[in-house]
Design a protein around this motif. Structure first.
Motif, PDB file in Angstrom:
ATOM      1  N   PRO A 291       0.787  -1.369   0.018  1.00 25.35           N
ATOM      2  CA  PRO A 291      -0.040   0.048  -0.150  1.00 25.35           C
ATOM      3  C   PRO A 291       0.662   1.349  -0.208  1.00 25.35           C
ATOM      4  N   ALA A 292       0.568   2.224  -0.608  1.00 29.57           N
ATOM      5  CA  ALA A 292       1.105   3.630  -0.899  1.00 29.57           C
ATOM      6  C   ALA A 292       0.396   4.540   0.066  1.00 29.57           C
ATOM      7  N   PRO A 293       0.993   5.350   0.657  1.00 34.60           N
ATOM      8  CA  PRO A 293       0.419   6.313   1.471  1.00 34.60           C
ATOM      9  C   PRO A 293      -0.665   7.428   0.939  1.00 34.60           C
ATOM     10  N   LYS A 294      -1.894   7.373   1.547  1.00 41.67           N
ATOM     11  CA  LYS A 294      -3.020   8.204   0.983  1.00 41.67           C
ATOM     12  C   LYS A 294      -2.468   9.492   0.512  1.00 41.67           C
ATOM     13  N   ALA A 295      -1.656  10.109   1.038  1.00 40.58           N
ATOM     14  CA  ALA A 295      -1.185  11.592   0.601  1.00 40.58           C
ATOM     15  C   ALA A 295      -0.579  11.329  -0.641  1.00 40.58           C
ATOM     16  N   LEU A 296       0.109  10.365  -0.970  1.00 34.15           N
ATOM     17  CA  LEU A 296       0.791  10.287  -2.304  1.00 34.15           C
ATOM     18  C   LEU A 296       0.060   9.994  -3.347  1.00 34.15           C
ATOM     19  N   LEU A 297      -1.022   9.038  -3.133  1.00 32.30           N
ATOM     20  CA  LEU A 297      -2.143   8.816  -4.059  1.00 32.30           C
ATOM     21  C   LEU A 297      -2.913  10.152  -4.484  1.00 32.30           C
ATOM     22  N   GLU A 298      -3.148  10.809  -3.372  1.00 33.82           N
ATOM     23  CA  GLU A 298      -3.938  11.966  -3.557  1.00 33.82           C
ATOM     24  C   GLU A 298      -3.071  13.033  -4.620  1.00 33.82           C
ATOM     25  N   ALA A 299      -1.827  13.211  -4.292  1.00 32.99           N
ATOM     26  CA  ALA A 299      -0.945  14.055  -4.709  1.00 32.99           C
ATOM     27  C   ALA A 299      -0.692  13.740  -6.251  1.00 32.99           C
ATOM     28  N   LEU A 300      -0.861  12.359  -6.843  1.00 35.23           N
ATOM     29  CA  LEU A 300      -0.736  12.000  -7.813  1.00 35.23           C
ATOM     30  C   LEU A 300      -1.777  12.149  -8.805  1.00 35.23           C
ATOM     31  N   ILE A 301      -2.941  12.018  -8.249  1.00 42.09           N
ATOM     32  CA  ILE A 301      -4.341  12.359  -8.710  1.00 42.09           C
ATOM     33  C   ILE A 301      -4.387  13.788  -9.146  1.00 42.09           C
ATOM     34  N   THR A 302      -4.115  14.700  -8.182  1.00 43.37           N
ATOM     35  CA  THR A 302      -4.291  16.084  -8.447  1.00 43.37           C
ATOM     36  C   THR A 302      -3.275  16.490  -9.584  1.00 43.37           C
ATOM     37  N   ALA A 303      -1.950  15.970  -9.427  1.00 41.92           N
ATOM     38  CA  ALA A 303      -1.071  16.198 -10.569  1.00 41.92           C
ATOM     39  C   ALA A 303      -1.565  15.993 -12.117  1.00 41.92           C
ATOM     40  N   HIS A 304      -2.089  14.759 -12.012  1.00 42.17           N
ATOM     41  CA  HIS A 304      -2.514  14.429 -13.200  1.00 42.17           C
ATOM     42  C   HIS A 304      -3.831  15.181 -13.588  1.00 42.17           C
ATOM     43  N   GLN A 305      -4.754  15.228 -12.889  1.00 40.21           N
ATOM     44  CA  GLN A 305      -5.807  16.200 -12.940  1.00 40.21           C
ATOM     45  C   GLN A 305      -5.470  17.743 -13.645  1.00 40.21           C
ATOM     46  N   ARG A 306      -4.260  18.245 -13.202  1.00 35.07           N
ATOM     47  CA  ARG A 306      -3.762  19.406 -13.754  1.00 35.07           C
ATOM     48  C   ARG A 306      -2.989  19.408 -15.103  1.00 35.07           C
ATOM     49  N   GLY A 307      -2.712  18.217 -15.366  1.00 34.58           N
ATOM     50  CA  GLY A 307      -2.165  17.970 -16.618  1.00 34.58           C
ATOM     51  C   GLY A 307      -0.702  17.649 -16.634  1.00 34.58           C
ATOM     52  N   ALA A 308      -0.144  17.109 -15.336  1.00 32.92           N
ATOM     53  CA  ALA A 308       1.137  16.588 -15.153  1.00 32.92           C
ATOM     54  C   ALA A 308       1.129  15.230 -15.944  1.00 32.92           C
ATOM     55  N   ILE A 309       2.392  14.746 -16.135  1.00 33.36           N
ATOM     56  CA  ILE A 309       2.910  13.455 -16.638  1.00 33.36           C
ATOM     57  C   ILE A 309       2.926  12.644 -15.348  1.00 33.36           C
ATOM     58  N   VAL A 310       2.623  11.584 -15.210  1.00 38.62           N
ATOM     59  CA  VAL A 310       2.604  10.671 -13.847  1.00 38.62           C
ATOM     60  C   VAL A 310       3.231   9.317 -14.420  1.00 38.62           C
ATOM     61  N   VAL A 311       4.479   8.718 -13.730  1.00 37.30           N
ATOM     62  CA  VAL A 311       5.386   7.900 -14.209  1.00 37.30           C
ATOM     63  C   VAL A 311       5.553   7.047 -13.325  1.00 37.30           C
ATOM     64  N   GLY A 312       5.238   5.757 -13.487  1.00 37.42           N
ATOM     65  CA  GLY A 312       5.744   4.480 -12.398  1.00 37.42           C
ATOM     66  C   GLY A 312       6.711   3.691 -12.933  1.00 37.42           C
ATOM     67  N   LEU A 313       8.172   3.920 -12.438  1.00 42.72           N
ATOM     68  CA  LEU A 313       9.182   2.884 -13.221  1.00 42.72           C
ATOM     69  C   LEU A 313       9.119   1.584 -12.275  1.00 42.72           C
ATOM     70  N   CYS A 314       8.780   0.424 -13.047  1.00 40.83           N
ATOM     71  CA  CYS A 314       8.960  -0.895 -12.540  1.00 40.83           C
ATOM     72  C   CYS A 314       7.813  -0.983 -11.625  1.00 40.83           C
ATOM     73  N   LEU A 315       8.031  -1.362 -10.181  1.00 41.44           N
ATOM     74  CA  LEU A 315       6.940  -1.537  -9.320  1.00 41.44           C
ATOM     75  C   LEU A 315       6.197  -0.218  -8.894  1.00 41.44           C
ATOM     76  N   GLY A 316       6.754   0.974  -9.243  1.00 46.11           N
ATOM     77  CA  GLY A 316       6.100   2.108  -9.159  1.00 46.11           C
ATOM     78  C   GLY A 316       4.613   2.127  -9.892  1.00 46.11           C
ATOM     79  N   ALA A 317       4.735   1.256 -10.900  1.00 43.95           N
ATOM     80  CA  ALA A 317       3.341   0.920 -11.547  1.00 43.95           C
ATOM     81  C   ALA A 317       2.253   0.697 -10.608  1.00 43.95           C
TER      82      ALA A 317
ATOM     83  N   ALA B 289      -1.428   2.383 -10.413  1.00 40.62           N
ATOM     84  CA  ALA B 289      -2.885   1.709 -10.015  1.00 40.62           C
ATOM     85  C   ALA B 289      -3.436   1.681  -8.893  1.00 40.62           C
ATOM     86  N   GLN B 290      -2.987   1.861  -7.634  1.00 46.11           N
ATOM     87  CA  GLN B 290      -3.730   2.138  -6.571  1.00 46.11           C
ATOM     88  C   GLN B 290      -4.462   3.512  -6.435  1.00 46.11           C
ATOM     89  N   SER B 291      -3.918   4.615  -7.350  1.00 47.27           N
ATOM     90  CA  SER B 291      -4.289   5.599  -7.342  1.00 47.27           C
ATOM     91  C   SER B 291      -5.582   5.912  -8.401  1.00 47.27           C
TER      92      SER B 291
END
Length: 324
Positions: A83-109, A113-115
């Motif tokens: 499990p990833a911290p909720k704060a990280l998942l929320e930060a990734l979602i927010t970044a994606h919503q404003r147009g940022a590229i979100v990258v998961g290298l290897c198991l970072g994928a 997926a959790q987000s």
């Protein structure tokens, strides 16, 4: 012009190699010239982190750095389902919503997926964890074969070496093929590498070493005349060799056949023309040495799983400008 901002997530138990790959590609490789990016490493678990292999890290920035990121990279994770911290998942979602590229290298994928950012999309990760990944995230179409998969704003990669391929691919998106190839040479890495996924990944293109005998000089000359109708027989004659001797020496010199090398050089030249000129596709085909447009399209699609027109739309500097 504001520089694109790259933020890399660091966490307790991170692999130093996974952390260093995006830092090397997007920052360290530019140490002898102005870096076109602002890169920042941020920590999930406080200023002081323990990495694998006995490393200790001191990281100044926290998760708030993601709020200003154009690209957010999660370099690996403990395992595919940890499990990833909720704060990280929320930060990734927010970044994606404003147009940022979100990258998961290897198991970072797995973090992506959790987000929920991978729902309904295909994703790749380390082949050894693909089954566990698929079981844990049934809404994601897991493909264990590609080196990386790019869906525009969401990008995933396979294991450690593929993380470098993925970062170089992102560099091509941001700066174009020429600058990415320069960085690859600084890092002594192939700008492209064969793998399960062909999209954007042509064969490595060995360059002749200047001054190394007749074969090297002929190869250099051929690269200046790619539109000419070269054959094994004609080039062997230019090298004053029999066809059999030429074939054997060329394979030993480059690690590939002459036809494969010539095709790779022509494809690389066609990429440059597509990115930096307004030539019609038929003219690109002719100048790159493919003769007909249909033959060119066939080779280009087989190498990159994109049409020449789609490549120009994605990477053409005249269409969308370039980061300098």
């Amino acid at each position: 012009m504001t520089k694109p901002r790259i933020v890399v997530i660091a966490y307790e138990g991170i692999s130093p190699l996974y952390l260093s790959i995006p830092c090397a590609v997007f920052h360290d490789a530019f140490q002898y010239r102005e870096c076109p990016f602002e890169l920042e490493v941020c920590s999930l678990h406080g200023r002081e982190l323990n990495a694998l292999s006995g490393f200790s890290l001191s990281v100044d920035a926290d998760l708030h750095a993601v709020e200003r990121a154009d690209v957010v990279i999660v370099p690996g994770w403990a395992d595919a389902t940890s499990p990833a911290p909720k704060a990280l998942l929320e930060a990734l979602i927010t970044a994606h919503q404003r147009g940022a590229i979100v990258v998961g290298l290897c198991l970072g994928a797995g973090v992506l997926a959790q987000s929920g950012l991978l729902d309904g999309l295909s994703a790749t990760t380390h082949w050894a964890f693909a089954d566990a990944f698929a079981e844990a995230y049934p809404s994601v179409r897991v493909d264990p074969d590609p080196l990386y998969l790019d869906h525009g704003q969401v990008v995933t990669s396979a294991g450690m070496a593929a993380a470098m391929d993925c970062c170089l691919h992102l560099l091509r998106r941001l700066l174009g093929t020429d600058r990415a190839s320069e960085v690859a040479r600084v890092l002594v890495a192939p700008p492209y590498r064969h793998g399960g996924q062909k999209q954007y990944i042509p064969a490595p293109v060995p360059r002749p070493r200047a001054g190394e005998g007749t074969l090297g000089r002929v190869m250099e000359a051929i690269q200046m005349e790619l539109a000419a109708p070269h054959t094994v027989a004609s080039v062997a004659e230019r090298c004053a060799m029999s066809r059999r001797t030429f074939t054997r020496q060329f394979q030993a010199y480059t690690g590939m056949s002459f036809i494969a090398w010539l095709t790779a050089r022509r494809l690389a030249h066609s990429q440059h023309l597509l990115e930096h000129s307004d030539l019609a596709i038929s003219q690109v085909a002719e100048q790159a040495g493919f003769g007909s447009e249909s033959v060119f399209r066939k080779h280009f699609k087989a190498a990159f799983e994109l049409s020449p027109r789609a490549w120009r739309q994605s990477f053409g500097q005249r269409q969308k400008g370039g980061i300098t």
